[in-house]
Design an enzyme around this catalytic site. Structure first.
Site, PDB file in Angstrom:
ATOM      1  N   TYR A   1       0.817  -1.226   0.000  1.00 40.67           N
ATOM      2  CA  TYR A   1       0.000   0.000   0.000  1.00 40.67           C
ATOM      3  C   TYR A   1       0.847   1.272   0.000  1.00 40.67           C
ATOM      4  O   TYR A   1       2.030   1.225   0.271  1.00 40.67           O
ATOM      5  CB  TYR A   1      -1.081  -0.016   1.075  1.00 40.67           C
ATOM      6  CG  TYR A   1      -0.745  -0.145   2.536  1.00 40.67           C
ATOM      7  CD1 TYR A   1       0.501   0.112   3.051  1.00 40.67           C
ATOM      8  CD2 TYR A   1      -1.754  -0.529   3.423  1.00 40.67           C
ATOM      9  CE1 TYR A   1       0.744   0.007   4.422  1.00 40.67           C
ATOM     10  CE2 TYR A   1      -1.510  -0.643   4.795  1.00 40.67           C
ATOM     11  CZ  TYR A   1      -0.261  -0.365   5.276  1.00 40.67           C
ATOM     12  OH  TYR A   1      -0.025  -0.464   6.611  1.00 40.67           O
ATOM     13  N   GLU A   2       0.237   2.350  -0.371  1.00 39.62           N
ATOM     14  CA  GLU A   2       0.942   3.637  -0.552  1.00 39.62           C
ATOM     15  C   GLU A   2       2.076   3.527  -1.574  1.00 39.62           C
ATOM     16  O   GLU A   2       3.082   4.221  -1.474  1.00 39.62           O
ATOM     17  CB  GLU A   2       1.509   4.166   0.772  1.00 39.62           C
ATOM     18  CG  GLU A   2       0.607   4.084   1.973  1.00 39.62           C
ATOM     19  CD  GLU A   2      -0.767   4.691   1.767  1.00 39.62           C
ATOM     20  OE1 GLU A   2      -0.959   5.384   0.767  1.00 39.62           O
ATOM     21  OE2 GLU A   2      -1.660   4.445   2.598  1.00 39.62           O
TER      22      GLU A   2
END
Lengths: 582, 582
Positions: B431-432
């Site tokens: 994620y990110e």
């Protein structure tokens, strides 16, 4: 998509191992040739894909249940087991005298790989049947053999291996389960064991537990351990099932993975009514158990290959379907076109391929040893076993992480099914001897044990193999790099590994990096070996071989450099280690 | 044992970052000195250990539930959130003008680390509040700021970040959510988003969604994306809560880890009644979102540190309690005495320490940039961000695996709680921005983007730092090895990384190995930096510093060699890659 057996690789590597280990010259293997292997693999592939693979997610989601003191396997498990046993897969490589098919290991290896890819949790009983049978064949008396082996080979009964106790894990010498001799030459067994795979289940009418225990006057530590066969239900002289033998399942672990495989705690002789028979000599239990353990370690290595293959197939399929980003013409592209995704896929593909090659060669070497009654290859197998076990499983863990990475956010979502691969893989570097135990075995028993003779022979063989490639357009620099690794290992043998003045703890602290370097070197060796073998073949599948060559180049470029780094760590043995105070 | 804040490390590294980044010279930071930091850390540690850590396993076992279209958090979550907000932790580093405490990031960093170690799943709302506030501060109009910020800073409302759609993950340019302009300058929002952390929950009365969407006439791709603030319940001009804004949670992911953090699918405007307000300029949504994204990436890196610390604490505790095997006197020994276990513990300890040092320096650099209105350190932060994010999270995954390994079979059993660390950690590299995305950002934007200026400055600084150590008894060879890495990176800049004729895909395929090498180099840099800093201090905790020196030597011996190997892979860019046909 469900799992598909990687035929081309399997056929190539089976045929190659057969020829290179000289199995064509073994009379006792007449008829057991690669042609037969291909026919068996074809049948096995149908079963793996059609029956076992669809149950893999079922097992993960449902898990086994422990109710009223009994283990209940997931939906479909009993049927699948029935079919598996009836099709004769359990006895595939077990002796014909006890109802098996007597196939050599080199044929059983790809078949077992398929089972492990398709449904690892389900098929854990198989290595236990195989290893348990070999213990009984080698150590049990005739009466035990006759009463137990036919039932194990047919799959009517399963085998469980009861070693671990709460305070005796890697250190089996600390175990406490008691075996009290009785007048009739049997023993009363009393103790608690944990972490027993398929220690209880609802697949068969009986379970033959192989239990490590101590007699009252046994020496302390690992020299006072004996092996007993302890059935869940007693077995009459005619082999008929008798009464309950006071073997109780007291609980089941709630594990991170392998949910479909019951991991049981068992209490033996809770009511003082558990009878066992001695297998082999008194106090020689560990020696017998090591037969099973070696079998289990090779099976673990193969699990690494199998999970690597399964993960690669899932990752590739997803990468070919999932589009993200666009090419220079602005067309959406599948992520398999992204160079970094390609890198991850090729890391999985190349290492799985090389480890498969290694595993198949080991199986064929064992066949050669047995068929030719020639033990010259035994030391080689003994050297390669810890490398194969630990390196293949460590890499399977890395690869399983890469599969999730290729899937991105979807990989973190359980429904995709790839998180399961990662969770299942996690225990493979732990059970049957942790990576640390394998590395110690490699460094101190296998390398130092014979003053480096066996490893030096291996290094010499690798040098001979790669020499011709040093003049090859495509592989010259890879061959040179490989030779650098060989040379470095050789010099570390003198300076560190065989140096009896070297600090023991310092060496132990780099034993895993040493094993890692040897793992990469063995993979490189196997890759060169395939390239060399193909040059000797009349007919070659050209596109396939081009791919193998690309894999080889990739492995040399992306993975081989890590071997030298790991050897640099070995050279730094012990730095900082003893000075740190926790 | 529950998590304990690693005070000594934190205090040392906070004080060091403060001094080295010249924060003592920043007038606007008057009073925000390390003494205050220590007081804040002490309070935070109590909260982390006393309130958050005990809920970590609860969150994992119970998970969030999705019932009747609503997300219900695990037992204890609501109370803990209430306490967390009331204690003012959410606004710790947010502006006083909106009710925050305005602390600099260098103080917030260790505090956030504690939250993340204690209960990562719970505290995920914190980085969203921080990043969301910064977006509003930088891009939103005054009306939005006044209506939203006080509620976000107080914790009365949470922030959600709605980017991903089923077909738009890493490639945000592909997103399809619509924003239709209305007469009153608002927009009607319509679309489906997935993977929204805390997208719905029962902790607060309202949730401010930051939603990426397209207006009807927006250009295709990433240049046509605008950012909207879309509350779950409408917000009146006076900031009072109004009617439901047609923001519906349609489902929640069943994830491998982070069970306590709800990951939601949200449907905006299902009944055509979802109103949003534009934040920033039309079609500049990604630019605004990158403010939050950068914040989130640094938070991710810190998650890596935090999980490394948590895992290390658990592994050490177990290794000190669990006995296996005996020493030469035949006494049972704790496994912490086994050299291979020690190796794993020191790998965790040394890399976590170095990454913590890096993370704290980055935070202090951002403070310096903001306080001095001086952007000279901005490029350095931009260069380090992808390294910190990806390397710290990749290593946290490796370390989490090592924790399980130290626990052996017990690690695979869920009740031990360490499997959770591994499952939770798994998404941090995804994620990110995945590791692949970070590596591309590093290689092409951060290194190539300014023709290597920023990275060259970093390399020069490292060289200056380590030069004195080349004459040091203890660290001379480590300094030499480090300089070898610096030299190798420098030469690869010319030959590969800045070479515009180099094959783009070939480079991309080694971008992750390049990032890995830079990660190890940055850790080594930070370790030398601590050693150098300590030499300038009047009072030194001698036993602690002896341990840091042992860690330093260990890192140089065991991890630094992998940097050169990774750079060798970079040199081999692309070999085998394009020739393989999937």
């Amino acid at each position: 998509m469900t799992y598909q057996a990687p035929y081309k690789d399997m056929q190539l590597l089976v045929a190659q191992a057969y020829q290179q280990q000289g199995l064509d010259a073994c009379e006792s293997l007449d008829g057991f040739d690669p042609e037969l292997a291909n026919a068996v693999m074809e049948e096995a592939a149908k079963f793996a894909t059609g029956v076992l693979a669809p149950l893999n997610a079922v097992g993960d989601v449902q898990g086994c249940r422990f109710e009223d003191g009994k283990v209940i396997t997931p939906d479909g498990w009993r049927d699948a087991y029935q079919q598996f046993a009836e099709s004769g897969w359990i006895g595939l490589a077990l002796p014909e005298a006890f109802g098996g098919q007597g196939l050599p290991k080199y044929i059983a290896q790809p078949v077992n790989e398929m089972w492990l890819s398709a449904n690892l949790a389900f098929v854990m009983f198989q290595a236990l049947a195989q290893g348990g049978s070999e213990i009984l064949l080698n150590f049990a008396n005739k009466s035990i053999q006759e009463r137990y082996l036919p039932n194990i080979v047919s799959g009517d009964w399963t085998v469980a291996m009861a070693l671990t106790e709460p305070n005796a894990g890697s250190d089996l010498g600390a175990l406490n389960t008691k075996a009290i001799p009785q007048a009739d030459n049997t023993y009363k067994i009393k103790g608690q064991k944990i972490f027993i795979t398929y220690g209880d289940h609802d697949l068969t009418d009986n379970i033959a537990h192989l239990v490590l225990a101590r007699t009252p006057d046994a020496p302390a530590g690992s020299r006072g351990i004996s092996l007993f066969i302890v059935p869940k239900y007693r077995v009459g002289d005619d082999g008929a099932l008798g009464e309950f033998n006071d073997v109780r399942c007291t609980g089941m672990e709630h594990k991170m993975g392998l949910h479909g495989s019951p991991t049981c705690s068992i209490s033996y002789g809770d009511q003082d009514d558990c009878i066992g028979e001695l297998v082999g000599e008194l106090n020689q239990g560990l020696q017998a158990m090591f037969v099973l353990m070696n079998e289990a370690r090779l099976s673990c290595g193969l699990q690494g290959v199998a999970l690597g293959e399964l993960g690669y197939q899932r990752a590739l399929e997803y990468a070919q379907e999932r589009t993200q980003g666009a090419n220079s013409e602005g067309e959406k592209v599948a992520i398999v076109e992204h160079a970094d995704v390609k890198r991850m896929l090729l890391e999985m593909r190349s290492e799985t391929f090389a480890l498969r090659a290694l595993g198949y060669q080991i199986a064929a070497q064992i066949d050669a040893t047995e068929a030719a009654h020639d033990s010259s290859k035994k030391d080689r197998v003994a050297l390669l076993t810890p490398i194969f076990k630990a390196f293949a499983t460590e890499r399977a863990n890395v690869m399983a992480g890469q599969v999730v990475q290729v899937f991105g956010g979807m990989g973190f979502v359980e429904e995709t099914g790839v998180a399961q691969i990662m969770r299942d893989a996690r225990v493979t570097t732990i059970y049957e001897g942790t990576t640390g135990i394998q590395a110690r075995d490699l460094m101190f028993r296998k390398v130092r044990g014979d003053q480096g003779r066996t490893v030096t022979e291996l290094l010499a063989e690798i040098t001979r193999l790669i020499q011709p490639f040093e003049a090859d357009d495509e592989f010259a620099s890879m061959a040179t790099e490989t030779q650098l690794v060989v040379t470095k290992v050789t010099s570390l043998l003198d300076s560190h590994l065989l140096n009896l003045n070297a600090d023991h703890d310092g060496l132990l602290a780099v034993s895993v990096p040493f094993l890692e370097a040897m793992g990469i070197l063995c993979c490189t060796w196997q890759i060169f070996n395939v390239l060399a073998y193909q040059q000797t073949q009349d007919t070659v599948d050209e596109p396939y071989m081009q791919n193998i060559k690309a894999l080889a180049a990739f492995y040399g470029a992306y993975r081989l450099p890590c071997a030298l780094a790991a050897l640099k760590v070995v050279e730094n043995a012990g730095l900082g280690l003893s000075k740190y105070k926790f």
